[in-house]
Design a protein around this motif. Structure first.
Motif, PDB file in Angstrom:
ATOM      1  N   LEU A   1       0.848  -1.191   0.000  1.00  0.00           N
ATOM      2  CA  LEU A   1       0.000   0.000   0.000  1.00  0.00           C
ATOM      3  C   LEU A   1       0.883   1.240   0.000  1.00  0.00           C
ATOM      4  N   GLN A   2       0.595   2.182  -0.893  1.00  0.00           N
ATOM      5  CA  GLN A   2       1.323   3.447  -0.984  1.00  0.00           C
ATOM      6  C   GLN A   2       0.338   4.586  -0.718  1.00  0.00           C
ATOM      7  N   ILE A   3       0.580   5.355   0.339  1.00  0.00           N
ATOM      8  CA  ILE A   3      -0.304   6.460   0.711  1.00  0.00           C
ATOM      9  C   ILE A   3       0.469   7.776   0.595  1.00  0.00           C
ATOM     10  N   ASP A   4      -0.162   8.770  -0.025  1.00  0.00           N
ATOM     11  CA  ASP A   4       0.456  10.098  -0.155  1.00  0.00           C
ATOM     12  C   ASP A   4      -0.438  11.148   0.497  1.00  0.00           C
ATOM     13  N   TRP A   5       0.171  11.947   1.348  1.00  0.00           N
ATOM     14  CA  TRP A   5      -0.492  13.068   2.041  1.00  0.00           C
ATOM     15  C   TRP A   5       0.227  14.348   1.627  1.00  0.00           C
ATOM     16  N   GLN A   6      -0.514  15.335   1.141  1.00  0.00           N
ATOM     17  CA  GLN A   6       0.104  16.589   0.706  1.00  0.00           C
ATOM     18  C   GLN A   6      -0.751  17.769   1.161  1.00  0.00           C
ATOM     19  N   GLU A   7      -0.098  18.754   1.776  1.00  0.00           N
ATOM     20  CA  GLU A   7      -0.794  19.946   2.248  1.00  0.00           C
ATOM     21  C   GLU A   7      -0.439  21.150   1.364  1.00  0.00           C
ATOM     22  N   GLU A   8      -1.413  22.069   1.225  1.00  0.00           N
ATOM     23  CA  GLU A   8      -1.148  23.296   0.481  1.00  0.00           C
ATOM     24  C   GLU A   8      -1.947  24.449   1.101  1.00  0.00           C
ATOM     25  N   ASN A   9      -1.497  25.663   0.802  1.00  0.00           N
ATOM     26  CA  ASN A   9      -2.143  26.899   1.276  1.00  0.00           C
ATOM     27  C   ASN A   9      -2.126  27.045   2.799  1.00  0.00           C
ATOM     28  N   GLY A  10      -1.201  26.346   3.430  1.00  0.00           N
ATOM     29  CA  GLY A  10      -1.023  26.520   4.867  1.00  0.00           C
ATOM     30  C   GLY A  10       0.137  27.473   5.124  1.00  0.00           C
ATOM     31  N   PRO A  11       0.506  27.689   6.370  1.00  0.00           N
ATOM     32  CA  PRO A  11       1.660  28.536   6.672  1.00  0.00           C
ATOM     33  C   PRO A  11       2.941  27.877   6.171  1.00  0.00           C
ATOM     34  N   PRO A  12       3.996  28.642   5.924  1.00  0.00           N
ATOM     35  CA  PRO A  12       5.273  28.051   5.495  1.00  0.00           C
ATOM     36  C   PRO A  12       5.746  27.022   6.524  1.00  0.00           C
ATOM     37  N   VAL A  13       6.265  25.917   6.046  1.00  0.00           N
ATOM     38  CA  VAL A  13       6.745  24.870   6.954  1.00  0.00           C
ATOM     39  C   VAL A  13       8.239  24.680   6.780  1.00  0.00           C
ATOM     40  N   SER A  14       8.878  24.200   7.831  1.00  0.00           N
ATOM     41  CA  SER A  14      10.305  23.892   7.800  1.00  0.00           C
ATOM     42  C   SER A  14      10.549  22.706   8.717  1.00  0.00           C
ATOM     43  N   PRO A  15      11.609  21.952   8.474  1.00  0.00           N
ATOM     44  CA  PRO A  15      11.880  20.784   9.317  1.00  0.00           C
ATOM     45  C   PRO A  15      11.994  21.193  10.781  1.00  0.00           C
ATOM     46  N   PRO A  16      11.416  20.414  11.710  1.00  0.00           N
ATOM     47  CA  PRO A  16      11.501  20.753  13.128  1.00  0.00           C
ATOM     48  C   PRO A  16      12.932  20.650  13.630  1.00  0.00           C
ATOM     49  N   THR A  17      13.250  21.457  14.615  1.00  0.00           N
ATOM     50  CA  THR A  17      14.603  21.428  15.177  1.00  0.00           C
ATOM     51  C   THR A  17      14.822  20.217  16.069  1.00  0.00           C
ATOM     52  N   ARG A  18      13.741  19.620  16.563  1.00  0.00           N
ATOM     53  CA  ARG A  18      13.858  18.397  17.355  1.00  0.00           C
ATOM     54  C   ARG A  18      12.681  17.480  17.033  1.00  0.00           C
ATOM     55  N   SER A  19      12.899  16.201  17.268  1.00  0.00           N
ATOM     56  CA  SER A  19      11.857  15.210  16.983  1.00  0.00           C
ATOM     57  C   SER A  19      10.917  15.112  18.176  1.00  0.00           C
ATOM     58  N   GLY A  20       9.653  15.497  17.977  1.00  0.00           N
ATOM     59  CA  GLY A  20       8.665  15.410  19.044  1.00  0.00           C
ATOM     60  C   GLY A  20       8.038  14.034  19.119  1.00  0.00           C
ATOM     61  N   PHE A  21       7.186  13.832  20.123  1.00  0.00           N
ATOM     62  CA  PHE A  21       6.552  12.533  20.293  1.00  0.00           C
ATOM     63  C   PHE A  21       5.673  12.193  19.092  1.00  0.00           C
ATOM     64  N   GLY A  22       5.005  13.198  18.509  1.00  0.00           N
ATOM     65  CA  GLY A  22       4.121  12.937  17.385  1.00  0.00           C
ATOM     66  C   GLY A  22       4.845  12.329  16.205  1.00  0.00           C
ATOM     67  N   SER A  23       5.992  12.911  15.832  1.00  0.00           N
ATOM     68  CA  SER A  23       6.743  12.375  14.694  1.00  0.00           C
ATOM     69  C   SER A  23       7.322  11.005  15.018  1.00  0.00           C
ATOM     70  N   ARG A  24       7.738  10.801  16.267  1.00  0.00           N
ATOM     71  CA  ARG A  24       8.244   9.486  16.664  1.00  0.00           C
ATOM     72  C   ARG A  24       7.132   8.447  16.627  1.00  0.00           C
ATOM     73  N   LEU A  25       5.935   8.862  17.019  1.00  0.00           N
ATOM     74  CA  LEU A  25       4.796   7.947  17.003  1.00  0.00           C
ATOM     75  C   LEU A  25       4.431   7.554  15.571  1.00  0.00           C
ATOM     76  N   ILE A  26       4.481   8.513  14.655  1.00  0.00           N
ATOM     77  CA  ILE A  26       4.215   8.215  13.244  1.00  0.00           C
ATOM     78  C   ILE A  26       5.223   7.191  12.728  1.00  0.00           C
ATOM     79  N   ASP A  27       6.499   7.430  13.032  1.00  0.00           N
ATOM     80  CA  ASP A  27       7.540   6.515  12.561  1.00  0.00           C
ATOM     81  C   ASP A  27       7.388   5.138  13.188  1.00  0.00           C
TER      82      ASP A  27
END
Length: 329
Positions: A273-299
């Motif tokens: 299964l290949q899933i793609d999620w893409q956001e647009e028209n939101g505020p500018p985004v940049s890589p987080p300076t540290r890995s939070g629990f949310g990103s660790r949970l996704i991984d």
């Protein structure tokens, strides 16, 4: 009683004693004082998938690929006979030949002898791999539940702020807000409940509908049935992506949009299964300076829960996420 009768009696007692030991499912070894294996039970041979020639006559610390050759364990075993000591629940986590990565508890005592001068050591092994995994999963679930409650409050606040008030009566606003809140509550229930098999499209719709149909676009792929084991990690991933979109991404801006699509592919006879999620028209985004629990949970949910992989790209136009996971039949 003549010598032949005595021999027959001793042999019968030995066979009975060996039968009792072999009936035990737990792996057992008997060592001499130097740590050399004198005997092993059937449970040991079956658990570690080894033969008698690979075991008896060899040092405990030379068995397998040397998994037991640990200085602290050597010291503990050497002190059992002279000090009448014991080992209780010494944990060894290692990659074992034939059975893979396992976690074992080792317990050892001096073998009981009528005159109390035995120099043999009885070693008992307990496979606690599944128990440790279960405990880790419980810890993750507790941490995720606390995190989820905090996020839920954030989502409710964002829903209240984003729900349109212009040209609406108080009742219309209330109905719009409570409708979206109910969708969030249903997604929470589905994620935490032990559900039967769920269709991916149902799970996607359930996770996104609180944002309102004007805030997302779904390009459905083929029907994909999620196994019961996959429902929780997939729910957690979608929940975290939606939460992030409300807090920092497309849903935090009026006019922000999320595109979600999926497809399947065949690789070496296996369906992915290949899933793609893409956001647009939101505020500018940049890589987080540290890995939070949310990103660790996704991984963690993608790698361990779905046995797949996830890639997050923080592009100027919005967050892009690609998830790959095998389709379980």
């Amino acid at each position: 009683m003549n010598l032949e009768d005595l021999y027959r009696l001793l042999r019968s007692e030995h066979v009975q004693a060996q039968g009792i030991v072999d009936t035990l499912e737990e792996p057992l070894l008997v060592l001499d004082q130097a740590g050399c294996v004198l005997s092993a039970n059937r449970g040991f041979y079956e658990t570690f998938r080894v033969g008698r020639d690979d075991t008896v006559g060899r040092s405990l610390f030379a068995l397998g690929d040397g998994q037991w050759d640990i200085p602290e364990l050597r010291t503990l075993v050497s002190e059992i006979v002279p000090r009448s000591a014991a080992i209780v629940g010494y944990e060894v986590a290692a990659e074992f030949p034939a059975i893979g990565q396992r976690t074992m508890l080792v317990s050892a005592r001096r073998l009981v002898h009528p005159d109390n001068n035995s120099t043999s050591i009885l070693i008992l092994f307990e496979d606690v791999t599944d128990r440790r995994h279960s405990e880790d999963q419980k810890d993750i679930l507790l941490a995720e539940t606390r995190h989820r409650m905090k996020n839920l409050l954030g989502i409710v606040r964002a829903l209240a702020n984003q729900t349109d008030v212009e040209g609406r009566t108080a009742k219309e606003y209330r109905d719009a807000f409570l409708g979206r809140f109910q969708a969030v509550a249903e997604a929470e229930t589905m994620a935490l409940a032990s559900s039967p098999e769920a269709n991916l499209s149902t799970l996607v719709e359930q996770s996104l509908k609180a944002a309102g149909p004007e805030r997302y676009r779904i390009t459905p792929g083929p029907a994909v049935r999620l196994s019961p084991r996959q429902i929780m990690p997939m729910s957690l991933i979608l929940h975290e992506l939606v939460t992030n979109a409300w807090k920092y991404g497309a849903f935090s801006n009026t006019g922000g949009l999320v595109h979600l699509s999926w497809r399947t592919s065949e690789e070496q006879g296996e369906t992915f299964l290949q899933i793609d999620w893409q956001e647009e028209n939101g505020p500018p985004v940049s890589p987080p300076t540290r890995s939070g629990f949310g990103s660790r949970l996704i991984d963690l949910s993608a790698v361990q829960g779905l046995r797949g992989a996830v890639e997050l790209k923080y592009e100027p136009t919005g967050l892009r996420v690609h998830i790959t996971a095998p389709v379980e039949s």
